[in-house]
Design a protein around this motif. Structure first.
Motif, PDB file in Angstrom:
ATOM      1  N   ALA A 267     -26.219  25.159 -25.551  1.00  0.00           N
ATOM      2  CA  ALA A 267     -25.278  24.694 -26.574  1.00  0.00           C
ATOM      3  C   ALA A 267     -24.888  23.236 -26.377  1.00  0.00           C
ATOM      4  O   ALA A 267     -24.587  22.535 -27.352  1.00  0.00           O
ATOM      5  N   VAL A 268     -24.878  22.769 -25.143  1.00  0.00           N
ATOM      6  CA  VAL A 268     -24.393  21.418 -24.874  1.00  0.00           C
ATOM      7  C   VAL A 268     -25.496  20.369 -25.009  1.00  0.00           C
ATOM      8  O   VAL A 268     -25.197  19.175 -25.091  1.00  0.00           O
ATOM      9  N   LEU A 269     -26.741  20.783 -25.089  1.00  0.00           N
ATOM     10  CA  LEU A 269     -27.839  19.818 -25.107  1.00  0.00           C
ATOM     11  C   LEU A 269     -27.827  18.895 -26.335  1.00  0.00           C
ATOM     12  O   LEU A 269     -27.925  17.670 -26.186  1.00  0.00           O
ATOM     13  N   PRO A 270     -27.741  19.408 -27.575  1.00  0.00           N
ATOM     14  CA  PRO A 270     -27.770  18.494 -28.738  1.00  0.00           C
ATOM     15  C   PRO A 270     -26.659  17.453 -28.739  1.00  0.00           C
ATOM     16  O   PRO A 270     -26.941  16.258 -28.917  1.00  0.00           O
ATOM     17  N   PRO A 271     -25.378  17.824 -28.525  1.00  0.00           N
ATOM     18  CA  PRO A 271     -24.358  16.771 -28.489  1.00  0.00           C
ATOM     19  C   PRO A 271     -24.546  15.805 -27.336  1.00  0.00           C
ATOM     20  O   PRO A 271     -24.231  14.622 -27.456  1.00  0.00           O
ATOM     21  N   LEU A 272     -25.066  16.304 -26.212  1.00  0.00           N
ATOM     22  CA  LEU A 272     -25.288  15.415 -25.073  1.00  0.00           C
ATOM     23  C   LEU A 272     -26.366  14.387 -25.383  1.00  0.00           C
ATOM     24  O   LEU A 272     -26.220  13.195 -25.073  1.00  0.00           O
ATOM     25  N   VAL A 273     -27.442  14.821 -26.019  1.00  0.00           N
ATOM     26  CA  VAL A 273     -28.510  13.892 -26.397  1.00  0.00           C
ATOM     27  C   VAL A 273     -27.990  12.866 -27.404  1.00  0.00           C
ATOM     28  O   VAL A 273     -28.274  11.658 -27.299  1.00  0.00           O
ATOM     29  N   LEU A 274     -27.229  13.327 -28.386  1.00  0.00           N
ATOM     30  CA  LEU A 274     -26.673  12.404 -29.378  1.00  0.00           C
ATOM     31  C   LEU A 274     -25.723  11.414 -28.723  1.00  0.00           C
ATOM     32  O   LEU A 274     -25.718  10.220 -29.062  1.00  0.00           O
ATOM     33  N   PHE A 275     -24.928  11.893 -27.789  1.00  0.00           N
ATOM     34  CA  PHE A 275     -23.987  11.018 -27.092  1.00  0.00           C
ATOM     35  C   PHE A 275     -24.725   9.927 -26.332  1.00  0.00           C
ATOM     36  O   PHE A 275     -24.347   8.744 -26.390  1.00  0.00           O
ATOM     37  N   ILE A 276     -25.775  10.288 -25.626  1.00  0.00           N
ATOM     38  CA  ILE A 276     -26.545   9.300 -24.876  1.00  0.00           C
ATOM     39  C   ILE A 276     -27.164   8.270 -25.820  1.00  0.00           C
ATOM     40  O   ILE A 276     -27.124   7.063 -25.568  1.00  0.00           O
ATOM     41  N   PHE A 277     -27.717   8.749 -26.925  1.00  0.00           N
ATOM     42  CA  PHE A 277     -28.356   7.845 -27.880  1.00  0.00           C
ATOM     43  C   PHE A 277     -27.347   6.901 -28.519  1.00  0.00           C
ATOM     44  O   PHE A 277     -27.558   5.677 -28.566  1.00  0.00           O
ATOM     45  N   LEU A 278     -26.241   7.420 -29.018  1.00  0.00           N
ATOM     46  CA  LEU A 278     -25.261   6.581 -29.703  1.00  0.00           C
ATOM     47  C   LEU A 278     -24.497   5.690 -28.741  1.00  0.00           C
ATOM     48  O   LEU A 278     -24.018   4.629 -29.148  1.00  0.00           O
ATOM     49  N   GLN A 279     -24.385   6.116 -27.483  1.00  0.00           N
ATOM     50  CA  GLN A 279     -23.708   5.265 -26.515  1.00  0.00           C
ATOM     51  C   GLN A 279     -24.502   3.978 -26.293  1.00  0.00           C
ATOM     52  O   GLN A 279     -23.930   2.884 -26.286  1.00  0.00           O
ATOM     53  N   ARG A 280     -25.804   4.103 -26.154  1.00  0.00           N
ATOM     54  CA  ARG A 280     -26.641   2.924 -25.998  1.00  0.00           C
ATOM     55  C   ARG A 280     -26.587   2.055 -27.261  1.00  0.00           C
ATOM     56  O   ARG A 280     -26.481   0.837 -27.186  1.00  0.00           O
ATOM     57  N   PHE A 281     -26.669   2.700 -28.408  1.00  0.00           N
ATOM     58  CA  PHE A 281     -26.622   1.976 -29.673  1.00  0.00           C
ATOM     59  C   PHE A 281     -25.275   1.287 -29.850  1.00  0.00           C
ATOM     60  O   PHE A 281     -25.194   0.159 -30.353  1.00  0.00           O
ATOM     61  N   PHE A 282     -24.209   1.961 -29.433  1.00  0.00           N
ATOM     62  CA  PHE A 282     -22.863   1.423 -29.533  1.00  0.00           C
ATOM     63  C   PHE A 282     -22.713   0.166 -28.673  1.00  0.00           C
ATOM     64  O   PHE A 282     -22.214  -0.867 -29.127  1.00  0.00           O
ATOM     65  N   VAL A 283     -23.188   0.226 -27.432  1.00  0.00           N
ATOM     66  CA  VAL A 283     -23.092  -0.925 -26.530  1.00  0.00           C
ATOM     67  C   VAL A 283     -23.959  -2.081 -27.047  1.00  0.00           C
ATOM     68  O   VAL A 283     -23.537  -3.236 -27.060  1.00  0.00           O
ATOM     69  N   ASP A 284     -25.189  -1.761 -27.493  1.00  0.00           N
ATOM     70  CA  ASP A 284     -26.064  -2.808 -28.021  1.00  0.00           C
ATOM     71  C   ASP A 284     -25.448  -3.487 -29.240  1.00  0.00           C
ATOM     72  O   ASP A 284     -25.597  -4.706 -29.438  1.00  0.00           O
ATOM     73  N   SER A 285     -24.769  -2.733 -30.079  1.00  0.00           N
ATOM     74  CA  SER A 285     -24.141  -3.300 -31.265  1.00  0.00           C
ATOM     75  C   SER A 285     -23.005  -4.245 -30.892  1.00  0.00           C
ATOM     76  O   SER A 285     -22.832  -5.298 -31.507  1.00  0.00           O
ATOM     77  N   ILE A 286     -22.224  -3.870 -29.889  1.00  0.00           N
ATOM     78  CA  ILE A 286     -21.131  -4.737 -29.450  1.00  0.00           C
ATOM     79  C   ILE A 286     -21.672  -6.051 -28.888  1.00  0.00           C
ATOM     80  O   ILE A 286     -21.183  -7.137 -29.190  1.00  0.00           O
ATOM     81  N   VAL A 287     -22.729  -5.947 -28.064  1.00  0.00           N
ATOM     82  CA  VAL A 287     -23.331  -7.145 -27.486  1.00  0.00           C
ATOM     83  C   VAL A 287     -23.910  -8.026 -28.578  1.00  0.00           C
ATOM     84  O   VAL A 287     -23.733  -9.248 -28.593  1.00  0.00           O
ATOM     85  N   GLY A 288     -24.608  -7.415 -29.547  1.00  0.00           N
ATOM     86  CA  GLY A 288     -25.194  -8.178 -30.636  1.00  0.00           C
ATOM     87  C   GLY A 288     -24.146  -8.874 -31.478  1.00  0.00           C
ATOM     88  O   GLY A 288     -24.311 -10.034 -31.871  1.00  0.00           O
ATOM     89  N   SER A 289     -23.055  -8.182 -31.779  1.00  0.00           N
ATOM     90  CA  SER A 289     -22.000  -8.799 -32.586  1.00  0.00           C
ATOM     91  C   SER A 289     -21.323  -9.930 -31.828  1.00  0.00           C
ATOM     92  O   SER A 289     -20.921 -10.929 -32.422  1.00  0.00           O
ATOM     93  N   GLY A 290     -21.214  -9.789 -30.510  1.00  0.00           N
ATOM     94  CA  GLY A 290     -20.618 -10.864 -29.714  1.00  0.00           C
ATOM     95  C   GLY A 290     -21.501 -12.095 -29.681  1.00  0.00           C
ATOM     96  O   GLY A 290     -21.031 -13.232 -29.762  1.00  0.00           O
ATOM     97  N   VAL A 291     -22.822 -11.889 -29.600  1.00  0.00           N
ATOM     98  CA  VAL A 291     -23.747 -13.023 -29.594  1.00  0.00           C
ATOM     99  C   VAL A 291     -23.729 -13.736 -30.933  1.00  0.00           C
ATOM    100  O   VAL A 291     -23.732 -14.962 -31.025  1.00  0.00           O
TER     101      VAL A 291
END
Length: 293
Positions: A267-291
Motif C-alpha cells: 500500500a505504501v509503495l505508490p505514494p512513496l514512489v510519487l514522493f521521491i519523484f516529486l521531491q526531486r522535481f520540487f527541488v529542481d524547480s526551486i533551483v531553476g527559479s532561483g537561477v
C-alpha cells in the motif's frame, strides 16, 4: 612567484572555511538521528514482510530475516483483491489530485490577480473552512452525495474533494508573486485568461504545484473514513487502505504479522514512489527559479 604567493593564503582560507566545526557536527548528528527515527518504521515494516512466522514472533526480535520469504505476499493476494483495491485507490487519489490542482490554480489566480468587491471577505471565509474538523462536514456531504445518487461508487468518494481550501490558499500566495507586468503584457498581446494561466502563471509556480500534488495524492490515497462511509460495504470499490483492515483479523496472537506488513508495504509503495519523484522535481524547480531570478 608573486601570484603563487598570493594564492597560497587564499587556498588556506578556503580550506579552513571548509573544515567542519563543532556546531556543524552537532547539527549533522541531530539530522542523522531524525532521519533514522523517521525511516526506522518503514524499514522495519519492509523487513518484517520477508520474515517467517517464527521470526516475527521471536523475542528478542530478529532484525534481519535469516531466510527471506515471499509467502506473506502470496497470502495477501489470497485474502484481498490487491490489484482491484490498488486500482481503486489510484483512481481516487489521481482524479482528486487533478481536480484539486485545477480548481486551486483557477481560484488562486482569481484571488491573487483580480480585484472585485468582497474578495477579501470571500477569501477569509474560505480560509475559515480550513479550521472545520472533517467529522463536522461528514454527514452533510454524505446527504449531498446520496441525493445525487452517488452512494457506493468511486464518483461519490471523489466529487466532494475536487476543491480544497488549503490548495487555493497555497496557490494564491504563490501566484501573488508573479509580476503583474508579465500578465498585462500577455493580455496586450491578445492572450486569453486561460492561456495566461496555463502558459505563464502555472510554469511560474511549479514548486507549489508539485508540493500540492504530493500532499493531495498522499492524503487521499490514505483516506479511510470518507470512502468507508460512502462505499457502504461495496467491497469491489474499496481502496487499498480499507481492504487492508481485513488483514487485521488474520493477525490474532501475532501469528500473521508478516501478512499485515506485506499488505502495508504494497500500500505504501505508490505514494512513496510519487514522493521521491516529486521531491526531486520540487527541488529542481526551486533551483531553476532561483537561477532565472
Amino acid at each position: 612567484m608573486s601570484a603563487a604567493t598570493n594564492q597560497a593564503p587564499t587556498r588556506g582560507l578556503i580550506f579552513r572555511r571548509m573544515r567542519p566545526t563543532g556546531g556543524d557536527a552537532i547539527v549533522a548528528t541531530l539530522m542523522l538521528v531524525v532521519v533514522v527515527a523517521s525511516a526506522f518504521p518503514l524499514v522495519w515494516m519492509v523487513l518484517s514482510s520477508f520474515k517467517t512466522t517464527a521470526e516475527t514472533m521471536q523475542v528478542p526480535p530478529v532484525w534481519l530475516p535469516r531466510t527471506p520469504s515471499l509467502d506473506a505476499y502470496d497470502k495477501v493476494a489470497g485474502v484481498i483483491n490487491v490489484g482491484r483495491s490498488m486500482w481503486n485507490s489510484l483512481v481516487i487519489a489521481s482524479v482528486t489530485t487533478a481536480g484539486i490542482l485545477l480548481t486551486s490554480l483557477m481560484a488562486g489566480y482569481a484571488f491573487a490577480k483580480y480585484r472585485f468587491r468582497g474578495s477579501n471577505l470571500l477569501f477569509a471565509l474560505l480560509i475559515a473552512t480550513m479550521f472545520l474538523p472533517p467529522i463536522v462536514t461528514l454527514i452533510p456531504l454524505y446527504r449531498i452525495v446520496g441525493s445525487l445518487g452517488l452512494n457506493a461508487s468511486l464518483a461519490g468518494v471523489i466529487m466532494p474533494n475536487l476543491a480544497n481550501a488549503f490548495g487555493i490558499f497555497l496557490m494564491r500566495q504563490f501566484i501573488a508573486g508573479v509580476p503583474d507586468d508579465l500578465i498585462d503584457a500577455a493580455r496586450v498581446d491578445g492572450a486569453s485568461e486561460l492561456r495566461i494561466l496555463l502558459s505563464i502563471v502555472a510554469p511560474s509556480v511549479i514548486p507549489a504545484i508539485a508540493a500540492l500534488a504530493m500532499f493531495a495524492f498522499v492524503y487521499h490515497w490514505n483516506s479511510y473514513l470518507w470512502p468507508l462511509t460512502v462505499l457502504q460495504g461495496a467491497s469491489d470499490q474499496y481502496p487499498i487502505v480499507i481492504s487492508l483492515s481485513r488483514l487485521l483479523s488474520y493477525n490474532r496472537g501475532a501469528m500473521n504479522t508478516g501478512l499485515v506488513m506485506a499488505g502495508a508495504t504494497l500500500a505504501v509503495l505508490p505514494p512513496l514512489v510519487l514522493f521521491i519523484f516529486l521531491q526531486r522535481f520540487f527541488v529542481d524547480s526551486i533551483v531553476g527559479s532561483g537561477v532565472k531570478g
